[in-house]
Design an enzyme around this catalytic site. Structure first.
Site, PDB file in Angstrom:
ATOM      1  N   SER A 159       0.854  -1.198   0.000  1.00  0.00           N
ATOM      2  CA  SER A 159       0.000   0.000   0.000  1.00  0.00           C
ATOM      3  C   SER A 159       0.889   1.247   0.000  1.00  0.00           C
ATOM      4  O   SER A 159       2.076   1.177   0.330  1.00  0.00           O
ATOM      5  CB  SER A 159      -0.873  -0.005   1.260  1.00  0.00           C
ATOM      6  OG  SER A 159      -1.570   1.208   1.387  1.00  0.00           O
ATOM      7  N   TYR A 172      -1.986  -0.514  10.303  1.00  0.00           N
ATOM      8  CA  TYR A 172      -2.084  -0.859   8.872  1.00  0.00           C
ATOM      9  C   TYR A 172      -0.838  -0.376   8.126  1.00  0.00           C
ATOM     10  O   TYR A 172      -0.300  -1.084   7.269  1.00  0.00           O
ATOM     11  CB  TYR A 172      -3.363  -0.227   8.313  1.00  0.00           C
ATOM     12  CG  TYR A 172      -3.735  -0.644   6.904  1.00  0.00           C
ATOM     13  CD1 TYR A 172      -3.710  -1.972   6.488  1.00  0.00           C
ATOM     14  CD2 TYR A 172      -4.149   0.322   5.978  1.00  0.00           C
ATOM     15  CE1 TYR A 172      -4.077  -2.330   5.195  1.00  0.00           C
ATOM     16  CE2 TYR A 172      -4.525  -0.023   4.690  1.00  0.00           C
ATOM     17  CZ  TYR A 172      -4.479  -1.354   4.294  1.00  0.00           C
ATOM     18  OH  TYR A 172      -4.834  -1.700   3.014  1.00  0.00           O
TER      19      TYR A 172
HETATM   20  P1  NAD Z   1     -11.807  -6.097   0.378  1.00  0.00           P
HETATM   21  O1  NAD Z   1     -12.199  -5.999   1.809  1.00  0.00           O
HETATM   22  O2  NAD Z   1     -12.816  -5.820  -0.675  1.00  0.00           O
HETATM   23  O3  NAD Z   1     -11.157  -7.526   0.111  1.00  0.00           O
HETATM   24  C1  NAD Z   1     -10.430  -8.226   1.073  1.00  0.00           C
HETATM   25  C2  NAD Z   1     -10.914  -9.670   1.052  1.00  0.00           C
HETATM   26  O4  NAD Z   1     -10.100 -10.421   1.961  1.00  0.00           O
HETATM   27  C3  NAD Z   1     -12.365  -9.850   1.515  1.00  0.00           C
HETATM   28  O5  NAD Z   1     -13.110 -10.535   0.527  1.00  0.00           O
HETATM   29  C4  NAD Z   1     -12.250 -10.667   2.807  1.00  0.00           C
HETATM   30  O6  NAD Z   1     -13.315 -11.600   2.983  1.00  0.00           O
HETATM   31  C5  NAD Z   1     -10.926 -11.370   2.587  1.00  0.00           C
HETATM   32  N1  NAD Z   1     -10.339 -11.797   3.858  1.00  0.00           N
HETATM   33  C6  NAD Z   1     -10.306 -11.120   5.035  1.00  0.00           C
HETATM   34  N2  NAD Z   1      -9.704 -11.861   5.978  1.00  0.00           N
HETATM   35  C7  NAD Z   1      -9.337 -13.019   5.380  1.00  0.00           C
HETATM   36  C8  NAD Z   1      -8.685 -14.182   5.841  1.00  0.00           C
HETATM   37  N3  NAD Z   1      -8.279 -14.309   7.118  1.00  0.00           N
HETATM   38  N4  NAD Z   1      -8.475 -15.192   4.969  1.00  0.00           N
HETATM   39  C9  NAD Z   1      -8.883 -15.091   3.677  1.00  0.00           C
HETATM   40  N5  NAD Z   1      -9.522 -14.011   3.179  1.00  0.00           N
HETATM   41  C10 NAD Z   1      -9.733 -12.987   4.036  1.00  0.00           C
HETATM   42  O7  NAD Z   1     -10.535  -5.133   0.238  1.00  0.00           O
HETATM   43  P2  NAD Z   1      -9.832  -4.530  -1.054  1.00  0.00           P
HETATM   44  O8  NAD Z   1      -9.988  -3.062  -0.973  1.00  0.00           O
HETATM   45  O9  NAD Z   1     -10.210  -5.256  -2.275  1.00  0.00           O
HETATM   46  O10 NAD Z   1      -8.305  -4.849  -0.674  1.00  0.00           O
HETATM   47  C11 NAD Z   1      -7.548  -5.884  -1.259  1.00  0.00           C
HETATM   48  C12 NAD Z   1      -6.090  -5.704  -0.844  1.00  0.00           C
HETATM   49  O11 NAD Z   1      -5.616  -4.439  -1.304  1.00  0.00           O
HETATM   50  C13 NAD Z   1      -5.867  -5.714   0.669  1.00  0.00           C
HETATM   51  O12 NAD Z   1      -4.636  -6.332   0.959  1.00  0.00           O
HETATM   52  C14 NAD Z   1      -5.795  -4.250   1.007  1.00  0.00           C
HETATM   53  O13 NAD Z   1      -5.082  -4.042   2.206  1.00  0.00           O
HETATM   54  C15 NAD Z   1      -5.064  -3.725  -0.211  1.00  0.00           C
HETATM   55  N6  NAD Z   1      -5.194  -2.295  -0.486  1.00  0.00           N
HETATM   56  C16 NAD Z   1      -6.411  -1.722  -0.681  1.00  0.00           C
HETATM   57  C17 NAD Z   1      -6.475  -0.355  -0.975  1.00  0.00           C
HETATM   58  C18 NAD Z   1      -7.793   0.350  -1.204  1.00  0.00           C
HETATM   59  O14 NAD Z   1      -7.773   1.571  -1.429  1.00  0.00           O
HETATM   60  N7  NAD Z   1      -8.914  -0.350  -1.195  1.00  0.00           N
HETATM   61  C19 NAD Z   1      -5.305   0.405  -1.061  1.00  0.00           C
HETATM   62  C20 NAD Z   1      -4.084  -0.222  -0.846  1.00  0.00           C
HETATM   63  C21 NAD Z   1      -4.041  -1.578  -0.575  1.00  0.00           C
END
Ligand code: NAD
Length: 275
Positions: A159, A172
């Site tokens: 991130s 985070y």
């Molecule tokens: P999201 O919440 O839509 O997706 C995360 C998924 O992980 C969910 O479907 C959840 O059920 C699953 N999950 C949670 N705990 C789990 C576990 N113990 N085992 C298996 N699955 C599990 O989030 P997103 O926004 O799509 O994020 C995806 C990735 O991108 C994450 O690593 C997040 O930290 C990273 N990220 C997101 C952003 C943003 O702006 N949304 C920015 C930077 C990084």
């Protein structure tokens, strides 16, 4: 060439979009998620559009669960070529209410108001486990399929906050810094067995996890949402599809001499000093 690609957290917004894009390229997709029903929705959509995918229940924090998922992937699709470690996220118990501590905050007893001193170790641990251990364990399980095989790689999801921490979210930010650091460590460790390891560092994407932090109920931006857009030279949030090109590149032949990099996909956020 068609690959077998395992994505964790792919029932979610960003990795669900990546799963669909990779399936369109002809790859076979294992959609892993804690929420099996969410994984199945993405897999069904891929299959309905002529691709090949399976939805698999997996908890990235439990090795037994991951071993069972691997067995299912191996039986139904074959050995894993590419692993995308997408499961991750933040927790309110690891988040402060204020951007900067002020003296008067110590006397603020408003329900739910949290200073640095109120942060709950269980929340901090949850966030470090989910992002860091949740990247390490799937790698231990699935990378065994890749050792010594050609064209294999791992893509972690770091991130923006790994480069410079974002206000309010120390857990985070620290956990994603660990993911970036681990990406470099693994790249070196796996360099003699043909497994490349890289990471994406997404900027700000409007998803279910952060929607309430960045937008009001009427869709207008919160103060924090406005601050982010002002700090993003391209002046907008990213769309999940903005991650696709870099993912295809890093997981494909075009990146065959690239390992240990963390690529910002952030509309210029990390390049801009704000002045
Ligand atoms: P999201 O919440 O839509 O997706 C995360 C998924 O992980 C969910 O479907 C959840 O059920 C699953 N999950 C949670 N705990 C789990 C576990 N113990 N085992 C298996 N699955 C599990 O989030 P997103 O926004 O799509 O994020 C995806 C990735 O991108 C994450 O690593 C997040 O930290 C990273 N990220 C997101 C952003 C943003 O702006 N949304 C920015 C930077 C990084």
């Amino acid at each position: 060439m068609s690959k077998i690609i395992v994505l964790t957290g792919a029932g979610g917004v960003l990795c669900g979009a990546l799963a669909k894009a990779l399936a369109k390229e002809g790859h076979k997709i294992a959609v892993l998620d804690l929420r099996k029903e969410a994984a199945d929705v993405i897999a069904s959509e891929i299959n309905a559009n002529g691709g090949t995918a399976i939805g698999v229940a997996a908890n990235v924090l439990e090795k037994d669960s991951l071993e069972a998922a691997k067995l299912e992937v191996n039986n139904q699709l074959g050995p894993c070529d590419i692993l995308i470690n997408g499961a991750g996220g933040n927790h309110p118990l690891g988040t402060t209410s204020n951007t900067h501590l002020k003296e008067e905050d110590l006397a603020n007893d408003t329900d739910g108001f949290k200073t640095f001193f109120d942060l709950d170790p269980s929340g901090i641990k949850f966030v470090f486990d989910l992002n860091f251990i949740g990247t390490l364990l799937p790698t231990q399980v699935f990378a065994k399929d890749m050792v010594g095989k050609k064209g294999c790689s791992i893509l972690n999801i770091s991130s923006m906050n790994a480069f410079t921490p974002l206000t309010k979210i120390p857990a985070y930010s620290g956990a994603k810094a660990a993911v970036s650091n681990f990406t470099q460590w693994l790249a070196v460790h796996f360099s003699k067995v043909g497994i490349r390891v890289n990471a994406l560092a997404p900027g700000f994407f409007l998803t279910d996890q952060n929607r309430s932090l960045l937008t009001e109920s009427d869709g207008s931006l919160t103060a924090r949402g406005n601050q982010i857009i002002d700090q993003t030279p391209m002046g907008k949030f990213g769309e999940p599809e903005d991650l696709v090109g870099t993912t295809l590149w890093l997981c494909g032949e075009g990146a065959s001499f690239i390992t240990g990099v963390v690529i910002p996909i952030d509309g210029g956020f990390s390049a801009y000093s704000g002045v």
